[in-house]
Design a protein around this motif. Structure first.
Motif, PDB file in Angstrom:
ATOM      1  N   THR A  49       0.835  -1.201   0.000  1.00  0.00           N
ATOM      2  CA  THR A  49       0.000   0.000   0.000  1.00  0.00           C
ATOM      3  C   THR A  49       0.866   1.245   0.000  1.00  0.00           C
ATOM      4  N   LEU A  50       1.907   1.256   0.836  1.00  0.00           N
ATOM      5  CA  LEU A  50       2.813   2.405   0.865  1.00  0.00           C
ATOM      6  C   LEU A  50       3.419   2.651  -0.515  1.00  0.00           C
ATOM      7  N   ALA A  51       3.892   1.573  -1.146  1.00  0.00           N
ATOM      8  CA  ALA A  51       4.522   1.730  -2.457  1.00  0.00           C
ATOM      9  C   ALA A  51       3.544   2.312  -3.473  1.00  0.00           C
ATOM     10  N   ASP A  52       2.308   1.831  -3.461  1.00  0.00           N
ATOM     11  CA  ASP A  52       1.303   2.334  -4.404  1.00  0.00           C
ATOM     12  C   ASP A  52       0.987   3.806  -4.154  1.00  0.00           C
ATOM     13  N   LEU A  53       0.754   4.167  -2.881  1.00  0.00           N
ATOM     14  CA  LEU A  53       0.337   5.530  -2.574  1.00  0.00           C
ATOM     15  C   LEU A  53       1.479   6.523  -2.721  1.00  0.00           C
ATOM     16  N   ASP A  57      -3.089   4.895 -12.578  1.00  0.00           N
ATOM     17  CA  ASP A  57      -3.440   3.510 -12.247  1.00  0.00           C
ATOM     18  C   ASP A  57      -4.255   3.441 -10.973  1.00  0.00           C
ATOM     19  N   LEU A  58      -3.878   4.229  -9.964  1.00  0.00           N
ATOM     20  CA  LEU A  58      -4.617   4.198  -8.713  1.00  0.00           C
ATOM     21  C   LEU A  58      -6.045   4.685  -8.918  1.00  0.00           C
ATOM     22  N   ALA A  59      -6.197   5.788  -9.638  1.00  0.00           N
ATOM     23  CA  ALA A  59      -7.548   6.295  -9.904  1.00  0.00           C
ATOM     24  C   ALA A  59      -8.363   5.278 -10.695  1.00  0.00           C
ATOM     25  N   ASP A  60      -7.728   4.627 -11.683  1.00  0.00           N
ATOM     26  CA  ASP A  60      -8.435   3.618 -12.473  1.00  0.00           C
ATOM     27  C   ASP A  60      -8.880   2.447 -11.599  1.00  0.00           C
ATOM     28  N   SER A  61      -8.010   2.037 -10.647  1.00  0.00           N
ATOM     29  CA  SER A  61      -8.341   0.890  -9.814  1.00  0.00           C
ATOM     30  C   SER A  61      -9.487   1.185  -8.846  1.00  0.00           C
ATOM     31  N   LEU A  62      -9.752   2.479  -8.612  1.00  0.00           N
ATOM     32  CA  LEU A  62     -10.823   2.872  -7.694  1.00  0.00           C
ATOM     33  C   LEU A  62     -12.057   3.372  -8.432  1.00  0.00           C
ATOM     34  N   ALA A  63     -12.062   3.275  -9.760  1.00  0.00           N
ATOM     35  CA  ALA A  63     -13.169   3.828 -10.547  1.00  0.00           C
ATOM     36  C   ALA A  63     -14.503   3.161 -10.232  1.00  0.00           C
ATOM     37  N   ASP A  64     -14.462   1.918  -9.731  1.00  0.00           N
ATOM     38  CA  ASP A  64     -15.719   1.250  -9.411  1.00  0.00           C
ATOM     39  C   ASP A  64     -16.441   1.906  -8.228  1.00  0.00           C
ATOM     40  N   LEU A  65     -15.741   2.784  -7.498  1.00  0.00           N
ATOM     41  CA  LEU A  65     -16.378   3.493  -6.387  1.00  0.00           C
ATOM     42  C   LEU A  65     -17.050   4.785  -6.839  1.00  0.00           C
ATOM     43  N   ASN A  66     -16.777   5.236  -8.060  1.00  0.00           N
ATOM     44  CA  ASN A  66     -17.341   6.511  -8.522  1.00  0.00           C
ATOM     45  C   ASN A  66     -18.868   6.549  -8.512  1.00  0.00           C
ATOM     46  N   PRO A  67     -19.561   5.451  -8.855  1.00  0.00           N
ATOM     47  CA  PRO A  67     -21.032   5.504  -8.779  1.00  0.00           C
ATOM     48  C   PRO A  67     -21.564   5.814  -7.381  1.00  0.00           C
ATOM     49  N   TRP A 111     -19.021  13.645 -10.131  1.00  0.00           N
ATOM     50  CA  TRP A 111     -17.805  13.571  -9.349  1.00  0.00           C
ATOM     51  C   TRP A 111     -17.116  12.237  -9.594  1.00  0.00           C
ATOM     52  N   ARG A 112     -15.782  12.241  -9.512  1.00  0.00           N
ATOM     53  CA  ARG A 112     -14.999  11.006  -9.625  1.00  0.00           C
ATOM     54  C   ARG A 112     -13.798  11.107  -8.691  1.00  0.00           C
ATOM     55  N   ILE A 113     -13.250   9.955  -8.345  1.00  0.00           N
ATOM     56  CA  ILE A 113     -12.042   9.924  -7.517  1.00  0.00           C
ATOM     57  C   ILE A 113     -10.839  10.284  -8.385  1.00  0.00           C
ATOM     58  N   ALA A 114     -10.157  11.361  -8.016  1.00  0.00           N
ATOM     59  CA  ALA A 114      -8.991  11.805  -8.769  1.00  0.00           C
ATOM     60  C   ALA A 114      -7.688  11.333  -8.150  1.00  0.00           C
ATOM     61  N   GLY A 115      -7.703  11.065  -6.853  1.00  0.00           N
ATOM     62  CA  GLY A 115      -6.470  10.621  -6.214  1.00  0.00           C
ATOM     63  C   GLY A 115      -6.663  10.338  -4.742  1.00  0.00           C
ATOM     64  N   VAL A 116      -5.751   9.546  -4.202  1.00  0.00           N
ATOM     65  CA  VAL A 116      -5.690   9.265  -2.771  1.00  0.00           C
ATOM     66  C   VAL A 116      -4.235   9.411  -2.360  1.00  0.00           C
ATOM     67  N   ALA A 117      -3.994  10.159  -1.291  1.00  0.00           N
ATOM     68  CA  ALA A 117      -2.624  10.402  -0.852  1.00  0.00           C
ATOM     69  C   ALA A 117      -2.476  10.046   0.617  1.00  0.00           C
ATOM     70  N   LEU A 118      -1.269   9.667   1.009  1.00  0.00           N
ATOM     71  CA  LEU A 118      -0.952   9.447   2.415  1.00  0.00           C
ATOM     72  C   LEU A 118      -1.080  10.756   3.183  1.00  0.00           C
ATOM     73  N   LEU A 119      -1.486  10.646   4.429  1.00  0.00           N
ATOM     74  CA  LEU A 119      -1.675  11.818   5.274  1.00  0.00           C
ATOM     75  C   LEU A 119      -0.836  11.636   6.528  1.00  0.00           C
TER      76      LEU A 119
END
Length: 549
Positions: free
Chosen positions: A94-98, A111-121, A177-185
């Protein structure tokens, strides 16, 4: 976005004391002041303290280090947790991906946004943004968010990514709306108005039973072989790949050599064999992750790359499972003087991600130790110091899917202490390679190699070992992406080696393998169907499997 506004948090909301968390739970931070909240039971420790201590039983580890890039304190916290058998969030993958996705626009972010596209609906209920606004960010703490409109998505993201602190970015366009990115916080990015919410989310997570994150299921033949013709030390030469293509044709498999520019076309292949030198912040790791996301069998898989390309992980894992290795110490800036005073010279210093004898230095005395250690610690938070064990050659045992694939002896380069000698002008010399039949390999070497490889996974590994004058066998390291070349590693195993490599992909893809393309035992074959040396090698391999099972 009125339905996605941050909830107003009242100081009267009850805060569950963090002290009630499970007794085996620890929270790792980079600096103690990074965790500004109460910790009455002393569960918070720094990354340095976590590296230095190793309790008798596994723990649950929450890694909240603010830096998680490659070879940073946060990276090592998750890496060592996995090596020690601790249950850690976030996992190293997960760290490597984010971290890659947060490095800026590029393949990782897309790639990350594409992998989460199923959550956009699940965002369709959100209203359009005010005029002139096209993005919205929300903090997520252990799967919970103060943004009331994103409660469901936050929980699903945490289930998918298993990252404790994240910032979700949404983008608005074409009426949705769509998921554009997820970042570590980092903990420093938690606003004080969220303190109560954050502590309650942490407490709720700390009390729940451990569950492994759910990821997309792998499923899934033309075999793609990733190769860089410009690599001066490739794991397989172009002539070897041509030979492999001929073997594949005999088995009904098309072998196609691809390069890094073929990343976007990976979905048209049925398997991926990485024949470039692998690394984590590198396109080979992205190829492995992409193949896994597509359900394509891949060697080397991403987990093997993460584990085998870091010698700190290897040292901790092998030591933790009782596998004999040279005496090894982890060296940090805080422990360099202590380790130096305890070493016997000459000794060997290693940077964790070195390959092909690079980043490995022999030091002859304490002055050289301090000089080289300072140079290597500028590259990595942790380096390794090992006893120097001179031998004429190293054993290399190749394993695929838990089975011995080949055995070789790698001789030291003439007038040098390593197998490969690198010159200042970029040229290099190599020692000789001598293939050895499995039947002629000491059982102790095969048993140690099998035990070490089993700890890394079920992929393709090259285990390097030394047999000391006393007869003791020690594991030096386990390599993903080991060398495989015609006339070298395959000289003893012969054509059976290449049929087994291709058969591994067919089996992993759910295809019925061609006869002779899988790992077989001597008992499976009629007498006289193989040359006597190969038949004996299979019998010895079966005996070794039984001995280490």
């Amino acid at each position: 976005m009125p339905d996605c506004a941050t909830a107003v948090l009242s100081p009267s909301v009850p805060v569950h004391p963090f002290a009630r968390a499970a007794s085996d739970l620890v929270v790792v931070v980079e600096r103690r002041q990074d965790f500004r909240w109460p910790d009455p039971d002393g569960r918070v420790m720094t990354a340095g303290a976590y590296v230095a201590t190793r309790p008798a039983r596994p723990r649950r580890v929450i890694n909240l280090c603010r830096h998680a890039d490659y070879l940073s304190a946060g990276y090592y916290a998750s890496l060592l947790a996995e090596a020690r058998g601790d249950r850690v969030t976030p996992a190293l993958r997960t760290l490597a991906d984010l971290v890659e996705a947060g490095a800026g626009p590029g393949a990782g972010q897309a790639d990350l946004a594409d992998s989460l596209a199923d959550l956009n609906p699940r965002l369709v209920h959100l209203p359009p943004p005010p005029a002139g606004v096209a993005r919205h960010a929300a903090n997520i703490y252990f799967g919970r968010t103060p943004d009331v409109g994103l409660t469901d998505v936050a929980a699903r993201l945490f289930q998918r990514l298993d990252c404790p602190l994240m910032r979700l970015t949404l983008a608005y366009g074409e009426g949705a709306w769509r998921i554009a990115g997820v970042a570590l916080l980092g903990t420093d990015a938690v606003p004080r108005m969220h303190d109560v919410f954050f502590l309650n989310a942490l407490e709720t997570y700390a009390r729940r039973r451990w569950q492994r994150p759910r990821g997309p299921a792998a499923a899934s033949f033309t075999l793609a072989v990733l190769h860089d013709p410009a690599d001066p030390l490739p794991p397989s030469k172009a002539s070897t790949l041509a030979h492999m293509a001929r073997v594949g044709a005999d088995l009904g498999v098309r072998v196609e050599v691809i390069g890094r520019r073929d990343y976007r076309h990976l979905a048209r292949f049925d398997g991926l064999f990485i024949r470039e030198t692998t690394a984590v912040p590198h396109h080979t790791f992205r190829f492995a992750r992409k193949a896994e996301a597509l359900g394509i069998p891949v060697v080397d898989d991403a987990t093997s790359i993460l584990r085998c390309t870091n010698k700190v992980f290897l040292a901790e894992t092998l030591a933790g499972h009782g596998v004999a290795t040279p005496r090894t110490r982890l060296v940090t800036r805080a422990t360099v003087a202590e380790v130096g005073s305890a070493l016997a010279f000459p000794a060997v210093l290693k940077v964790p991600d070195g390959a092909f004898s690079r980043g490995v230095e022999r030091v002859m005395d304490i002055d050289a130790f301090h000089r080289v250690a300072a140079d290597l610690l500028a590259r990595s938070q942790i380096i390794l110091a090992q006893d120097y064990l001179p031998t004429a050659f190293d054993w290399r045992v190749g394993l695929l899917g838990g089975e011995v694939l080949f055995v070789a002896q790698y001789y030291m380069c003439p007038r040098h202490w390593q197998i490969v000698r690198h010159a200042a002008d970029g040229s290099h010399d190599e020692g000789a390679t001598r293939a050895v039949a499995v039947a002629d390999t000491p059982p102790a070497v095969l048993a140690a190699a099998t035990a070490a490889a089993r700890l890394m996974g079920n992929g393709l590994y090259g285990v390097d070992l030394k047999q000391l004058p006393s007869g003791e066998v020690v594991v030096i390291e386990v390599n993903d992406n080991p060398n495989l070349d015609v006339g070298a590693e395959d000289r003893a195993a012969g054509p059976l080696l290449w049929r087994r490599v291709i058969g591994h992909f067919l089996t992993a893809a759910g295809r019925a393998p061609m006869p002779g393309s899988t790992a077989v035992s001597a008992a499976d074959l009629p007498v006289g169907s193989l040359p006597a040396p190969e038949h004996a090698a299979l019998a010895r391999a079966a005996a070794v499997r039984a001995a280490v099972a």
